[in-house]
Design a protein around this motif. Structure first.
Motif, PDB file in Angstrom:
ATOM      1  N   PHE A 208       2.009  -2.049 -14.769  1.00 34.85           N
ATOM      2  CA  PHE A 208       3.425  -1.753 -14.586  1.00 34.85           C
ATOM      3  C   PHE A 208       4.044  -2.775 -13.638  1.00 34.85           C
ATOM      4  CE2 PHE A 208       1.949   2.346 -16.067  1.00 34.85           C
ATOM      5  CZ  PHE A 208       3.023   2.820 -16.828  1.00 34.85           C
ATOM      6  N   LEU A 209       5.289  -3.135 -13.932  1.00 33.60           N
ATOM      7  CA  LEU A 209       6.054  -3.996 -13.033  1.00 33.60           C
ATOM      8  C   LEU A 209       6.932  -3.095 -12.171  1.00 33.60           C
ATOM      9  CD1 LEU A 209       7.156  -6.778 -15.561  1.00 33.60           C
ATOM     10  CD2 LEU A 209       5.101  -6.682 -14.137  1.00 33.60           C
ATOM     11  N   CYS A 210       6.754  -3.167 -10.869  1.00 33.23           N
ATOM     12  CA  CYS A 210       7.425  -2.229  -9.968  1.00 33.23           C
ATOM     13  C   CYS A 210       8.303  -2.938  -8.942  1.00 33.23           C
ATOM     14  CB  CYS A 210       6.397  -1.375  -9.229  1.00 33.23           C
ATOM     15  SG  CYS A 210       5.371  -0.355 -10.308  1.00 33.23           S
TER      16      CYS A 210
ATOM     17  N   LEU B 280      -5.790   6.381 -11.031  1.00 32.64           N
ATOM     18  CA  LEU B 280      -5.058   5.757  -9.933  1.00 32.64           C
ATOM     19  C   LEU B 280      -4.727   4.305 -10.278  1.00 32.64           C
ATOM     20  CD1 LEU B 280      -7.155   7.066  -6.899  1.00 32.64           C
ATOM     21  CD2 LEU B 280      -4.836   7.791  -7.537  1.00 32.64           C
ATOM     22  N   PHE B 281      -3.588   3.843  -9.753  1.00 39.34           N
ATOM     23  CA  PHE B 281      -3.178   2.445  -9.921  1.00 39.34           C
ATOM     24  C   PHE B 281      -3.230   1.749  -8.571  1.00 39.34           C
ATOM     25  CE2 PHE B 281      -1.756   4.106 -13.837  1.00 39.34           C
ATOM     26  CZ  PHE B 281      -1.415   3.052 -14.694  1.00 39.34           C
ATOM     27  N   LYS B 282      -3.428   0.455  -8.614  1.00 39.86           N
ATOM     28  CA  LYS B 282      -3.334  -0.329  -7.383  1.00 39.86           C
ATOM     29  C   LYS B 282      -2.791  -1.715  -7.715  1.00 39.86           C
ATOM     30  CE  LYS B 282      -7.984  -2.388  -6.890  1.00 39.86           C
ATOM     31  NZ  LYS B 282      -9.165  -2.464  -5.983  1.00 39.86           N
TER      32      LYS B 282
ATOM     33  N   ILE C   5       0.846  -1.200   0.000  1.00 37.90           N
ATOM     34  CA  ILE C   5       0.000   0.000   0.000  1.00 37.90           C
ATOM     35  C   ILE C   5       0.882   1.251   0.000  1.00 37.90           C
ATOM     36  CG2 ILE C   5      -1.656   1.339   1.345  1.00 37.90           C
ATOM     37  CD1 ILE C   5      -2.810  -1.311   2.349  1.00 37.90           C
ATOM     38  N   SER C   6       1.935   1.241   0.828  1.00 40.62           N
ATOM     39  CA  SER C   6       2.845   2.382   0.884  1.00 40.62           C
ATOM     40  C   SER C   6       3.505   2.621  -0.467  1.00 40.62           C
ATOM     41  CB  SER C   6       3.919   2.139   1.956  1.00 40.62           C
ATOM     42  OG  SER C   6       4.866   3.188   1.967  1.00 40.62           O
ATOM     43  N   GLY C   7       3.972   1.546  -1.098  1.00 44.22           N
ATOM     44  CA  GLY C   7       4.608   1.673  -2.409  1.00 44.22           C
ATOM     45  C   GLY C   7       3.636   2.159  -3.467  1.00 44.22           C
ATOM     46  N   THR C   8       2.407   1.666  -3.413  1.00 47.08           N
ATOM     47  CA  THR C   8       1.380   2.069  -4.377  1.00 47.08           C
ATOM     48  C   THR C   8       1.055   3.554  -4.234  1.00 47.08           C
ATOM     49  OG1 THR C   8       0.412  -0.155  -4.328  1.00 47.08           O
ATOM     50  CG2 THR C   8      -0.965   1.619  -5.189  1.00 47.08           C
TER      51      THR C   8
ATOM     52  N   LEU D 198       1.335  -3.246 -10.690  1.00 48.26           N
ATOM     53  CA  LEU D 198       0.329  -2.210 -10.488  1.00 48.26           C
ATOM     54  C   LEU D 198      -0.476  -2.039 -11.760  1.00 48.26           C
ATOM     55  CD1 LEU D 198       2.235   0.645  -8.564  1.00 48.26           C
ATOM     56  CD2 LEU D 198       0.914  -1.268  -7.630  1.00 48.26           C
ATOM     57  N   SER D 199      -1.790  -2.032 -11.620  1.00 50.81           N
ATOM     58  CA  SER D 199      -2.665  -1.900 -12.791  1.00 50.81           C
ATOM     59  C   SER D 199      -3.579  -0.686 -12.650  1.00 50.81           C
ATOM     60  CB  SER D 199      -3.509  -3.176 -12.963  1.00 50.81           C
ATOM     61  OG  SER D 199      -2.670  -4.293 -13.195  1.00 50.81           O
ATOM     62  N   ARG D 200      -3.886  -0.099 -13.776  1.00 53.66           N
ATOM     63  CA  ARG D 200      -4.708   1.114 -13.798  1.00 53.66           C
ATOM     64  C   ARG D 200      -6.149   0.786 -13.414  1.00 53.66           C
ATOM     65  NH1 ARG D 200      -3.816   3.029 -18.941  1.00 53.66           N
ATOM     66  NH2 ARG D 200      -2.289   4.612 -18.321  1.00 53.66           N
TER      67      ARG D 200
END
Length: 201
Positions: free
Chosen positions: A160-162, A106-108, A91-94, A131-133
């Motif tokens: 996105f690959l994070c 927003l992405f999650k 959650i923090s990274g997102t 993370l996906s839109r």
């Protein structure tokens, strides 16, 4: 250092000689023509048994300590993707990504590919997250990301690959994303609304 020295001495005594210093003292006395008293013999035998028992216990503990191969302090180790700390770190990274992104939506998290943690004045999480839109726009105030669904298949669908590094200090109730890097997924995936990580946020 002192414990290591004791272990080495104990193992050396076990390997080199089974004769205690108390037994040697009696043998030297007999060779010199001095007959020890019964009390001295009993006392020496008791001390010999204690001495050998001490060496045996110390040797066993040393061998067990040497055989132990637990996690190295400060080293990375894998952790469960369902760990509560991992979920909070995601959650923090997102949130850090959404705050820096220029995207209108927003992405999650749609998947956690790997999770590791490192003990360094707290816990440093190393995460690989997808993370996906979502359909929620950044312009909407008070948006609860937990209720944002993913974009349906089409032009707006994006993943996105994070790589995230999130530092947690539990006793201060602090969690900070210290680093993140995201790149577009090479193969777009169909994101379903029933993904098991929907309730992550």
């Amino acid at each position: 250092m002192q414990q290591v020295l004791i272990c080495r001495l104990a193992l050396q005594h076990q390997a080199v000689s089974h004769q205690s210093p108390y037994r040697k003292l009696l043998d030297d006395s007999e060779q010199a023509g001095v007959k020890p008293s019964s009390y001295a013999v009993i006392r020496s035998t008791s001390m010999e048994v204690c001495y050998l028992l001490f060496l045996s216990v110390t040797a066993v503990l040393c061998l067990q300590d040497k055989a132990y191969k637990g996690p190295v302090p400060g080293g990375l180790r894998n952790t469960s993707k369902n760990d509560p700390g991992v979920k909070k770190a995601v959650i923090s990274g997102t949130n850090a990504y959404n705050n820096q992104s220029n995207d209108a939506f927003l992405f999650k998290a749609s998947a956690i590919d790997s999770a590791q943690k490192q003990i360094v004045k707290g816990v440093l999480y190393h995460l690989k997250v997808e993370l996906s839109r979502t359909v929620c726009r950044k312009s909407s105030r008070g948006t609860d990301l937990a209720h944002c669904t993913f974009q349906p298949q089409g032009d707006l669908q994006q993943t996105f690959l994070c790589d995230f590094k999130v530092w947690s200090i539990p006793w201060l109730h602090q969690m900070t994303t210290t680093h993140f890097h995201c790149s577009p997924s090479p193969a777009p995936q169909l994101i379903t609304q029933q993904h098991p990580l929907v309730d992550l946020l």
